[in-house]
Design a protein around this motif. Structure first.
Motif, mmCIF file in Angstrom:
data_model
loop_
_atom_site.group_PDB
_atom_site.id
_atom_site.type_symbol
_atom_site.label_atom_id
_atom_site.label_comp_id
_atom_site.label_asym_id
_atom_site.label_seq_id
_atom_site.Cartn_x
_atom_site.Cartn_y
_atom_site.Cartn_z
ATOM 1 N N LEU A 7 -7.298 4.212 -0.347
ATOM 2 C CA LEU A 7 -6.505 3.111 0.194
ATOM 3 C C LEU A 7 -7.359 2.060 0.894
ATOM 4 C CD1 LEU A 7 -3.393 5.071 1.515
ATOM 5 C CD2 LEU A 7 -3.529 3.577 -0.497
ATOM 6 N N GLU A 8 -8.428 2.486 1.571
ATOM 7 C CA GLU A 8 -9.288 1.505 2.253
ATOM 8 C C GLU A 8 -9.995 0.618 1.233
ATOM 9 O OE1 GLU A 8 -9.316 0.579 5.423
ATOM 10 O OE2 GLU A 8 -7.679 2.031 5.573
ATOM 11 N N LEU A 21 0.815 -1.214 0.000
ATOM 12 C CA LEU A 21 0.000 0.000 0.000
ATOM 13 C C LEU A 21 0.850 1.266 0.000
ATOM 14 C CD1 LEU A 21 -2.885 -1.042 2.413
ATOM 15 C CD2 LEU A 21 -2.952 -0.872 -0.076
ATOM 16 N N LEU A 48 -8.819 -0.120 -1.697
ATOM 17 C CA LEU A 48 -7.772 -0.998 -2.227
ATOM 18 C C LEU A 48 -7.479 -2.134 -1.251
ATOM 19 C CD1 LEU A 48 -5.925 -1.183 -4.723
ATOM 20 C CD2 LEU A 48 -4.205 0.047 -3.409
ATOM 21 N N ARG A 49 -7.437 -1.806 0.023
ATOM 22 C CA ARG A 49 -7.220 -2.833 1.055
ATOM 23 C C ARG A 49 -8.338 -3.884 0.990
ATOM 24 N NH1 ARG A 49 -5.978 0.318 5.137
ATOM 25 N NH2 ARG A 49 -3.776 -0.151 5.127
ATOM 26 N N ALA A 50 -9.580 -3.432 0.842
ATOM 27 C CA ALA A 50 -10.714 -4.353 0.755
ATOM 28 C C ALA A 50 -10.630 -5.200 -0.518
ATOM 29 C CB ALA A 50 -12.028 -3.575 0.792
ATOM 30 N N LYS A 51 -10.189 -4.591 -1.609
ATOM 31 C CA LYS A 51 -10.041 -5.329 -2.860
ATOM 32 C C LYS A 51 -9.006 -6.441 -2.701
ATOM 33 C CE LYS A 51 -7.975 -3.810 -6.729
ATOM 34 N NZ LYS A 51 -7.723 -3.163 -8.021
ATOM 35 N N TYR A 52 -7.885 -6.137 -2.065
ATOM 36 C CA TYR A 52 -6.857 -7.151 -1.829
ATOM 37 C C TYR A 52 -7.382 -8.265 -0.918
ATOM 38 C CZ TYR A 52 -3.129 -4.396 -3.998
ATOM 39 O OH TYR A 52 -2.341 -3.720 -4.882
ATOM 40 N N ALA A 53 -8.164 -7.910 0.094
ATOM 41 C CA ALA A 53 -8.730 -8.924 0.996
ATOM 42 C C ALA A 53 -9.671 -9.850 0.225
ATOM 43 C CB ALA A 53 -9.454 -8.254 2.151
ATOM 44 N N TYR A 94 1.055 3.391 -3.221
ATOM 45 C CA TYR A 94 -0.136 4.061 -3.728
ATOM 46 C C TYR A 94 -0.382 5.415 -3.074
ATOM 47 C CZ TYR A 94 -1.298 -0.371 -5.883
ATOM 48 O OH TYR A 94 -1.280 -1.502 -6.654
#
Length: 98
Positions: free
Chosen positions: A22-23, A2, A25-30, A5
């Motif tokens: 970023l949140e 992260l 993106l974090r959820a997308k990665y999860a 980005y």
């Protein structure tokens, strides 16, 4: 990852509207980690023009729900500003992951 980005990152998967921030993106990665049990990607070609990076990827993915392995051909386009990725889009056939 992260750290690569910008705070207002716009990240779009094939055929989907961009996720922003970023949140998101974090959820997308999860979600990706929940959908897959193993992934391996190898860059095939990389092109850079100014602040745009294009990477052609060849991937082998194991889907967590079925254990089925699939090959995925993807092109990623990243736009960089002030040393951070501000926009990215991934192009692939989503049916591969169904």
């Amino acid at each position: 990852i992260l750290a690569l980005y910008a705070a207002g990152i716009e990240s779009a998967e094939a055929g989907q509207p961009p996720q922003v921030g970023l949140e998101a993106l974090r959820a997308k990665y999860a979600g990706w980690r929940a959908m897959t049990s193993a992934t391996a990607f190898e860059p095939r070609r990389v092109a850079v023009d100014g602040n745009v990076i294009v990477i052609e990827w060849l991937g082998r993915i194991t889907l967590a729900a079925s254990g089925r392995q699939v090959d995925m051909h993807e092109v990623a386009v990243h736009e960089v500003k002030n040393g951070k990725i501000v926009r990215e889009a991934f192009y692939y056939n989503p049916a591969v992951l169904a």
